[in-house]
Scaffold this motif. Sequence first.
Motif, short mmCIF file in Angstrom:
data_model
loop_
_atom_site.label_atom_id
_atom_site.label_comp_id
_atom_site.label_asym_id
_atom_site.label_seq_id
_atom_site.Cartn_x
_atom_site.Cartn_y
_atom_site.Cartn_z
N ARG A 154 0.82 -1.22 0.00
CA ARG A 154 0.00 0.00 0.00
C ARG A 154 0.84 1.25 0.00
O ARG A 154 0.47 2.25 -0.59
N PHE A 155 1.98 1.21 0.70
CA PHE A 155 2.77 2.43 0.87
C PHE A 155 4.11 2.31 0.17
O PHE A 155 4.54 1.22 -0.19
N GLN A 156 4.76 3.45 0.02
CA GLN A 156 6.11 3.46 -0.52
C GLN A 156 7.01 2.63 0.39
O GLN A 156 6.80 2.58 1.60
N LEU A 174 8.28 4.25 3.57
CA LEU A 174 7.21 4.45 4.57
C LEU A 174 6.83 3.14 5.23
O LEU A 174 6.64 3.08 6.45
N LEU A 207 9.44 2.08 7.74
CA LEU A 207 9.35 2.85 8.98
C LEU A 207 8.15 2.41 9.80
O LEU A 207 8.21 2.28 11.02
N LEU A 208 7.04 2.18 9.12
CA LEU A 208 5.81 1.79 9.82
C LEU A 208 6.00 0.45 10.52
O LEU A 208 5.70 0.29 11.70
N TYR A 227 13.14 14.37 7.61
CA TYR A 227 11.84 13.83 7.17
C TYR A 227 11.61 12.44 7.76
O TYR A 227 10.52 12.13 8.27
N THR A 228 12.64 11.60 7.71
CA THR A 228 12.51 10.24 8.26
C THR A 228 12.26 10.31 9.77
O THR A 228 11.42 9.58 10.30
N ILE A 283 8.65 11.31 10.43
CA ILE A 283 7.67 10.23 10.20
C ILE A 283 7.74 9.20 11.31
O ILE A 283 6.72 8.72 11.81
N MET A 300 -0.64 8.01 7.12
CA MET A 300 0.25 7.27 6.21
C MET A 300 -0.29 7.28 4.78
O MET A 300 0.47 7.39 3.82
N ASN A 301 -1.60 7.18 4.65
CA ASN A 301 -2.19 7.24 3.31
C ASN A 301 -1.90 8.59 2.65
O ASN A 301 -1.58 8.67 1.46
N LEU A 312 0.59 10.63 3.40
CA LEU A 312 2.02 10.72 3.13
C LEU A 312 2.41 9.92 1.89
O LEU A 312 3.31 10.30 1.15
N SER A 313 1.74 8.81 1.70
CA SER A 313 2.11 7.97 0.56
C SER A 313 1.72 8.61 -0.76
O SER A 313 2.20 8.21 -1.81
N ASP A 314 0.83 9.63 -0.69
CA ASP A 314 0.46 10.33 -1.92
C ASP A 314 1.45 11.41 -2.28
O ASP A 314 1.34 12.02 -3.36
N LEU A 315 2.39 11.69 -1.38
CA LEU A 315 3.41 12.69 -1.70
C LEU A 315 4.36 12.13 -2.74
O LEU A 315 4.64 10.93 -2.74
N PRO A 316 4.87 12.97 -3.60
CA PRO A 316 5.86 12.47 -4.56
C PRO A 316 7.14 12.08 -3.82
O PRO A 316 7.52 12.72 -2.85
N THR A 317 7.79 10.98 -4.26
CA THR A 317 9.04 10.58 -3.62
C THR A 317 10.16 11.47 -4.13
O THR A 317 10.14 11.91 -5.26
#
Lengths: 573, 203
Positions: A74-76, A79, A82-83, B172-173, B176, B194-195, B197-202
């Motif tokens: 689901r996540f990068q 992320l 870390l989670l 940033y790390t 989070i 988290m959802n 954040l995951s939409d942010l561009p890497t």
Amino acid sequence: METTMNDCQKKIGYIVAGNLKDCLRVRLVVPTQEVQEGSFVVIRCNAWQFYGLITNLELGATDPRFADEQVGERFQPALSDLLQGQTLFTNLEVLPTLMLEIGPEPGSQAYKTWFENRNSASAQPIPVKTIPSHHAEVLLAGAGDVAEIFGEESKKGFFRIGSTREQGHPVCVDLAKLIQRSSGIFGATGTGKSFLARIILSGLIKAKLASLLIFDMHNEYGLDDQASDTHLSVPGLKGKFPTDVRIVGLGRSGTIRGQVADFNLEFGESDIQPEDIELLTRELNLKETTPATLDALVASFGRNGWFSTFKAMKPGNMIEDENGKRIPAPDSVEGWALENNVNTLAAASLHSKMNRLFHLTYLVDQPAANGLNEIIKSLEGGQNIVLSFGEHENDLDYLLVTNMLTRRIREKWVDLTNAHRSHPEKATEPRPLVIVLEEAHKLLNHEMAAQTTFNTIAREMRKYGVTLLVIDQRPSQIYDEVMSQLGTRICGWLGDDDDVHSVLAGLAGRDDLRGMLARLQPKEEVILLGWGVPMPLVIRSRRYDDIFWKELLGKTGSKADESRIMKELGFGL
Amino acid sequence: MTQIPIEVGRLMRASLTGFVAGCRINQPNLPAFGTLVRVPINNRLEAFGLVYNIHVDDDGLVRQLVTNQTLPPEVIADNRDNRNMPVEISIITIGRRESGVFSHLLPGIPPTSLDIIYQCLPLEICEFTSAGRFGYFRHILRNEELPTGELLASHLDQARRAHGACGDPEWYTRAIKELIIRLRDDYPGLMNVMNALSDLPTE
């Protein structure tokens, strides 16, 4: 990974919960695969250091849904890593066993004061009596920690039996303590009990702390053998310790795989006692009338003469009386039975079943030499005896010979000890003796334990310097009372629940150790348990190979090996 | 070279936990959602906050105009240029700077009406968000009326860029991780963040 400067200890976690009765719970801070069940850990808390064993690993999550969801999809990746690092965790269960006062921070004034005032008792680890605080650091034990608890090979009497599984730190056994009580080597068939026994026996012979009497039922220990799985040559104790070990063959012409023994052992018929026969009840399928018949024989012919007289009787021999009626002859079994109010059928049955004993070649009227005295003299003189059974490999031979010989030796050692205690200036203390017994469950099962000398030795004889080293694959068949007397238990993989339960009986933390036993590797992994070791520990045992001999003796070859090599090269043909 | 502070509006109303700024509709420096802003309270004290809402109210004229089928451009321009209704920028207070020292505690007094609100410069963003240990997150997380996930994502994205320019890309790390630790017992809340954040561009 975080390490401390001392002995390459590696931090693996911190205390989060626990209690003294059960275990401590540790939050792991390294990947789960870097830690294994059975690892030896050290916990530092203020002025104390605790030692324990990892007994369980458990996955956890701050919320079960974090574990259910595969967030990686689901996540990068960054992320999700870390989670998972924060919401998913592994907890260890640690069985605390020992604690040691290490004092304040080294280099400080408080440390100097503490060091000057501490006594020798506080310098030794003690059984754990309290627990560390929350968040105390947990580290994998370093070489120094292992040496602190288990001793160093360089010290007299300490023998390296193996190494820790994870980092290969040497683990020693205090041989002097090992022989103070009876001990056992257990493991299912094929787990390497015999190799481990060879290693320990080699250590004992080298250390010269006790004499060994090894009942070598399958001719494995004395002379060179061949491994059943790899077919490689396995050195025997005689070849490596030519002057310290004597091979005894059973019977006048007893040879072992074509090789002549140092001397032979025969028993006189007068040596056999009724209790020796009762011991063979199951083996000879004796009836419940046997004790009564034996009592009558002893009453008639005395303890020294009953056997040879009974042997000479002719079963079924009949004569005619003056009336022409056929009656049992006076020299017959039936004739004796009638005369002594013994059931004739019982007597005849006993005589028939004892035929196997009457035909034993090592049981003679008059032994050619006093092999028994020779054995006792050798043991008293510090030599080690390997009694090889040669061609006499069945249970009957084993049960009879081991019991008879041990009974005589026990009597001798009791006499020597009592003589020393009465007049220490005149009589020296007898040398400690370890009797090595394979297939111990045949002699020490519940049914027979009360009748054998070995039960007595296990229970009482440490006062006289005689202990057992039992080697067995079915510890559950060994009498509970005997098992409870075993100080040191070295155990390989066991599959049977009853056997596991039996090995752990009487030990603290046995529930935690139970699973560990079942998950040992089938070969070379053993667990050290019991009074003789400071704490339970899973180790990788040493290999019985050239390196072992080089380390123990300083060379790999014996004279026998050298002559063989020369022959193979074509010299001395 | 000294950077010129960017004015984004003036204070309309305030409390200790937040304030509302107002500005013209066509103001060029309208701050984005999640922007870090500051408002001087006195000569020693400034309040720092995050923009969490931008609100444009209607009025009677706009309500009538929208019903027209066509709207000439000049009418639209006139309404935007000359409208007397402000754009309202809602800001949650998340910390202060007192005598030059940053803190994530709330300022002891609110700002006053018509105080100028400034958008924080990258260096100010770095300094404020590096002070302490992300204590300002608590103000955001405990306010149930905020769009927490989107607000944090937007703020962290902007702060990530500022810290990258300031030489601390690992910020940033750490941020989070801190969020995860604070929310790890709140599964819906953490997943919401988290959802977003995951939409942010890497990067």
